[in-house]
Design an enzyme around this catalytic site. Structure first.
Site, PDB file in Angstrom:
ATOM      1  N   HIS A   1       0.629  -0.884   0.168  1.00  0.00           N
ATOM      2  CA  HIS A   1      -0.138   0.319   0.083  1.00  0.00           C
ATOM      3  C   HIS A   1       0.612   1.119   0.181  1.00  0.00           C
ATOM      4  CE1 HIS A   1       0.140   0.692   4.658  1.00  0.00           C
ATOM      5  NE2 HIS A   1       1.294   0.510   4.470  1.00  0.00           N
TER       6      HIS A   1
ATOM      7  N   CYS B   1       6.585   5.922   4.400  1.00  0.00           N
ATOM      8  CA  CYS B   1       4.962   5.016   3.888  1.00  0.00           C
ATOM      9  C   CYS B   1       4.321   5.933   2.676  1.00  0.00           C
ATOM     10  CB  CYS B   1       3.507   4.897   5.139  1.00  0.00           C
ATOM     11  SG  CYS B   1       4.764   4.230   7.005  1.00  0.00           S
TER      12      CYS B   1
ATOM     13  N   HIS C   1       4.677   0.039  -0.814  1.00  0.00           N
ATOM     14  CA  HIS C   1       5.493  -0.766   0.192  1.00  0.00           C
ATOM     15  C   HIS C   1       4.509  -1.493   0.689  1.00  0.00           C
ATOM     16  CE1 HIS C   1       3.460   1.906   3.197  1.00  0.00           C
ATOM     17  NE2 HIS C   1       4.262   1.249   4.445  1.00  0.00           N
TER      18      HIS C   1
ATOM     19  N   HIS D   1       4.063  -5.104   3.745  1.00  0.00           N
ATOM     20  CA  HIS D   1       3.823  -5.648   5.286  1.00  0.00           C
ATOM     21  C   HIS D   1       3.272  -7.236   5.087  1.00  0.00           C
ATOM     22  CE1 HIS D   1       4.029  -1.776   7.043  1.00  0.00           C
ATOM     23  NE2 HIS D   1       2.813  -1.339   6.110  1.00  0.00           N
TER      24      HIS D   1
ATOM     25  N   ASP E   1      -4.559 -10.181  -0.397  1.00  0.00           N
ATOM     26  CA  ASP E   1      -3.610 -11.639  -0.503  1.00  0.00           C
ATOM     27  C   ASP E   1      -3.066 -10.601  -1.292  1.00  0.00           C
ATOM     28  OD1 ASP E   1      -1.050 -12.815   0.937  1.00  0.00           O
ATOM     29  OD2 ASP E   1      -1.972 -14.492  -0.043  1.00  0.00           O
ATOM     30  N   HIS E   2      -2.050 -10.748  -1.465  1.00  0.00           N
ATOM     31  CA  HIS E   2      -0.304 -10.216  -2.263  1.00  0.00           C
ATOM     32  C   HIS E   2      -1.228  -9.292  -3.597  1.00  0.00           C
ATOM     33  CE1 HIS E   2       1.418 -13.491  -1.422  1.00  0.00           C
ATOM     34  NE2 HIS E   2       2.895 -13.078  -1.723  1.00  0.00           N
TER      35      HIS E   2
ATOM     36  N   GLU F   1       0.065  -4.764  10.955  1.00  0.00           N
ATOM     37  CA  GLU F   1       0.950  -4.118  10.811  1.00  0.00           C
ATOM     38  C   GLU F   1       2.193  -4.794  10.320  1.00  0.00           C
ATOM     39  OE1 GLU F   1      -0.075  -0.503   7.842  1.00  0.00           O
ATOM     40  OE2 GLU F   1       1.819  -0.301   9.664  1.00  0.00           O
TER      41      GLU F   1
END
Length: 136
Positions: A16, A35, A41, A43, A81-82, A126
């Site tokens: 994100h 960020c 980037h 998580h 996811d991904h 996170e």
């Protein structure tokens, strides 16, 4: 009968960028720092769903944990996811994907699928040291 809480933990990996399009690049950098990287980037998120309710005298369950796992997989993991949350999901096209906003979105996705007789709380990690809960 007293209530019991059950917990299910799942995880997903997502990228994100924290950014407010109403602000200048300078203000975004000042507020969000690293960020705000234009390339985003990532998580490794951990999501914990807590359900509280009465134990069913027939099954001995508060809630079927396989059913809960399948629900989290279908409503959250498969959706996020991904993915780049900003670019690949409808939920964050116009909502800054902060941990605070992500946990609220997850709550709303699951709340509609879980009977209101269960109290529900979502905890989202996170990082190991940064996590949020909803409702507070």
């Amino acid at each position: 009968m007293s209530k019991v809480s059950v917990y299910r933990k799942e995880h997903f990996n997502a990228a994100h960028r924290l950014y407010n399009p109403e602000w200048s690049d300078e203000k975004n950098d000042a507020v969000f720092g690293k960020c705000n990287n234009p390339n985003g980037h990532g998580h490794n998120y951990e999501v914990i769903v807590k359900l509280t309710g009465e134990v069913d005298p027939e099954t001995g369950y508060v809630y079927d944990m396989k059913k809960l796992s399948d629900l989290i997989q279908g409503q959250v993991v498969e959706r996020f996811d991904h993915k780049n949350l900003n670019l690949d999901t409808e939920e964050f096209k116009h909502l800054n994907p902060t941990a605070e906003n992500i946990v609220k979105v997850i709550y709303d996705l699951l709340r509609d699928k879980i009977d209101e007789k269960y109290e529900m709380k979502i905890t989202l990690y996170e990082t190991e040291r940064n996590f949020v809960e909803y409702p507070a």
